[in-house]
Design a protein around this motif. Sequence first.
Motif, PDB file in Angstrom:
ATOM      1  N   PRO A  41       8.730  -0.222  -2.886  1.00 23.43           N
ATOM      2  CA  PRO A  41       9.436   0.130  -1.656  1.00 23.43           C
ATOM      3  C   PRO A  41       8.487   0.126  -0.457  1.00 23.43           C
ATOM      4  O   PRO A  41       7.389   0.668  -0.516  1.00 23.43           O
ATOM      5  CB  PRO A  41       9.954   1.542  -1.936  1.00 23.43           C
ATOM      6  N   ALA A  42       8.917  -0.512   0.598  1.00 24.81           N
ATOM      7  CA  ALA A  42       8.072  -0.698   1.784  1.00 24.81           C
ATOM      8  C   ALA A  42       7.989   0.579   2.618  1.00 24.81           C
ATOM      9  O   ALA A  42       8.876   1.428   2.566  1.00 24.81           O
ATOM     10  CB  ALA A  42       8.632  -1.829   2.645  1.00 24.81           C
ATOM     11  N   ALA A  59       4.912  12.843   1.918  1.00 28.97           N
ATOM     12  CA  ALA A  59       4.783  12.501   3.335  1.00 28.97           C
ATOM     13  C   ALA A  59       5.091  11.016   3.455  1.00 28.97           C
ATOM     14  O   ALA A  59       5.322  10.339   2.457  1.00 28.97           O
ATOM     15  CB  ALA A  59       3.367  12.815   3.830  1.00 28.97           C
ATOM     16  N   GLN A  60       5.111  10.515   4.683  1.00 31.39           N
ATOM     17  CA  GLN A  60       5.457   9.110   4.831  1.00 31.39           C
ATOM     18  C   GLN A  60       4.617   8.402   5.873  1.00 31.39           C
ATOM     19  O   GLN A  60       4.138   9.004   6.830  1.00 31.39           O
ATOM     20  CB  GLN A  60       6.940   8.930   5.137  1.00 31.39           C
ATOM     21  N   LEU A  61       4.433   7.111   5.638  1.00 30.32           N
ATOM     22  CA  LEU A  61       3.801   6.219   6.592  1.00 30.32           C
ATOM     23  C   LEU A  61       4.923   5.570   7.385  1.00 30.32           C
ATOM     24  O   LEU A  61       5.875   5.037   6.804  1.00 30.32           O
ATOM     25  CB  LEU A  61       2.988   5.146   5.865  1.00 30.32           C
ATOM     26  N   VAL A  62       4.830   5.645   8.713  1.00 28.13           N
ATOM     27  CA  VAL A  62       5.826   5.033   9.588  1.00 28.13           C
ATOM     28  C   VAL A  62       5.101   4.042  10.492  1.00 28.13           C
ATOM     29  O   VAL A  62       4.214   4.421  11.251  1.00 28.13           O
ATOM     30  CB  VAL A  62       6.567   6.088  10.442  1.00 28.13           C
ATOM     31  N   LEU A  63       5.456   2.786  10.373  1.00 30.81           N
ATOM     32  CA  LEU A  63       4.865   1.738  11.210  1.00 30.81           C
ATOM     33  C   LEU A  63       5.758   1.506  12.415  1.00 30.81           C
ATOM     34  O   LEU A  63       6.973   1.386  12.278  1.00 30.81           O
ATOM     35  CB  LEU A  63       4.693   0.452  10.407  1.00 30.81           C
ATOM     36  N   LEU A 113       2.571  -8.111   6.149  1.00 35.00           N
ATOM     37  CA  LEU A 113       2.562  -6.877   5.368  1.00 35.00           C
ATOM     38  C   LEU A 113       3.519  -6.974   4.187  1.00 35.00           C
ATOM     39  O   LEU A 113       3.154  -6.655   3.053  1.00 35.00           O
ATOM     40  CB  LEU A 113       2.944  -5.688   6.248  1.00 35.00           C
ATOM     41  N   LEU A 114       4.733  -7.429   4.439  1.00 33.58           N
ATOM     42  CA  LEU A 114       5.747  -7.453   3.388  1.00 33.58           C
ATOM     43  C   LEU A 114       5.512  -8.545   2.348  1.00 33.58           C
ATOM     44  O   LEU A 114       6.032  -8.462   1.233  1.00 33.58           O
ATOM     45  CB  LEU A 114       7.139  -7.568   4.007  1.00 33.58           C
ATOM     46  N   GLU A 115       4.701  -9.560   2.678  1.00 33.26           N
ATOM     47  CA  GLU A 115       4.335 -10.582   1.689  1.00 33.26           C
ATOM     48  C   GLU A 115       3.555  -9.969   0.534  1.00 33.26           C
ATOM     49  O   GLU A 115       3.559 -10.489  -0.565  1.00 33.26           O
ATOM     50  CB  GLU A 115       3.480 -11.682   2.329  1.00 33.26           C
ATOM     51  N   LEU A 172      -2.995  -0.240   4.368  1.00 34.85           N
ATOM     52  CA  LEU A 172      -1.710   0.338   4.762  1.00 34.85           C
ATOM     53  C   LEU A 172      -0.842   0.622   3.536  1.00 34.85           C
ATOM     54  O   LEU A 172      -0.220   1.682   3.435  1.00 34.85           O
ATOM     55  CB  LEU A 172      -0.992  -0.569   5.758  1.00 34.85           C
ATOM     56  N   TRP A 173      -0.789  -0.335   2.592  1.00 35.41           N
ATOM     57  CA  TRP A 173      -0.013  -0.110   1.368  1.00 35.41           C
ATOM     58  C   TRP A 173      -0.571   1.067   0.578  1.00 35.41           C
ATOM     59  O   TRP A 173       0.181   1.914   0.094  1.00 35.41           O
ATOM     60  CB  TRP A 173       0.010  -1.372   0.493  1.00 35.41           C
TER      61      TRP A 173
END
Length: 120
Positions: A96-97, A74-78, A89-91, A62-63
């Motif tokens: 930038p997330a 473009a962007q990944l939107v969860l 995920l954020l660990e 995902l990262w």
Amino acid sequence: MTVVYHEQLPESYLLILAPGRADEPEVALAHWLNCARSSGKPAVWVDCGMLNSLSDEAAQLLWDSHYRLQEKHAQLVLVHVPERVRKELLERELGPAPCIVPTLLDAARQTHWSDWNMVA
């Protein structure tokens, strides 16, 4: 992890994820994320609502997709991200997330807003 649904929408590529066997490599996720990134859509929406946790490999995929999409503007939107999955995920955060929103409607708004922002 299993990709239970995928579809090219007018402004995005949607993937819906479900838990898979813990001992399986994330081959399907890697394949469908690659397809989504290659679609040319301005956003890839990944619905995580059925997930209870995130493997290290899935988080890394995902990262990687997030960064590769940013390179293409473009962007990944969860979407529908349970708190535990969000923390896992954020660990692993390396910068930038990706965008995390509560609903698909919010994902659509985020994508539309980004399109307008790029035009302005």
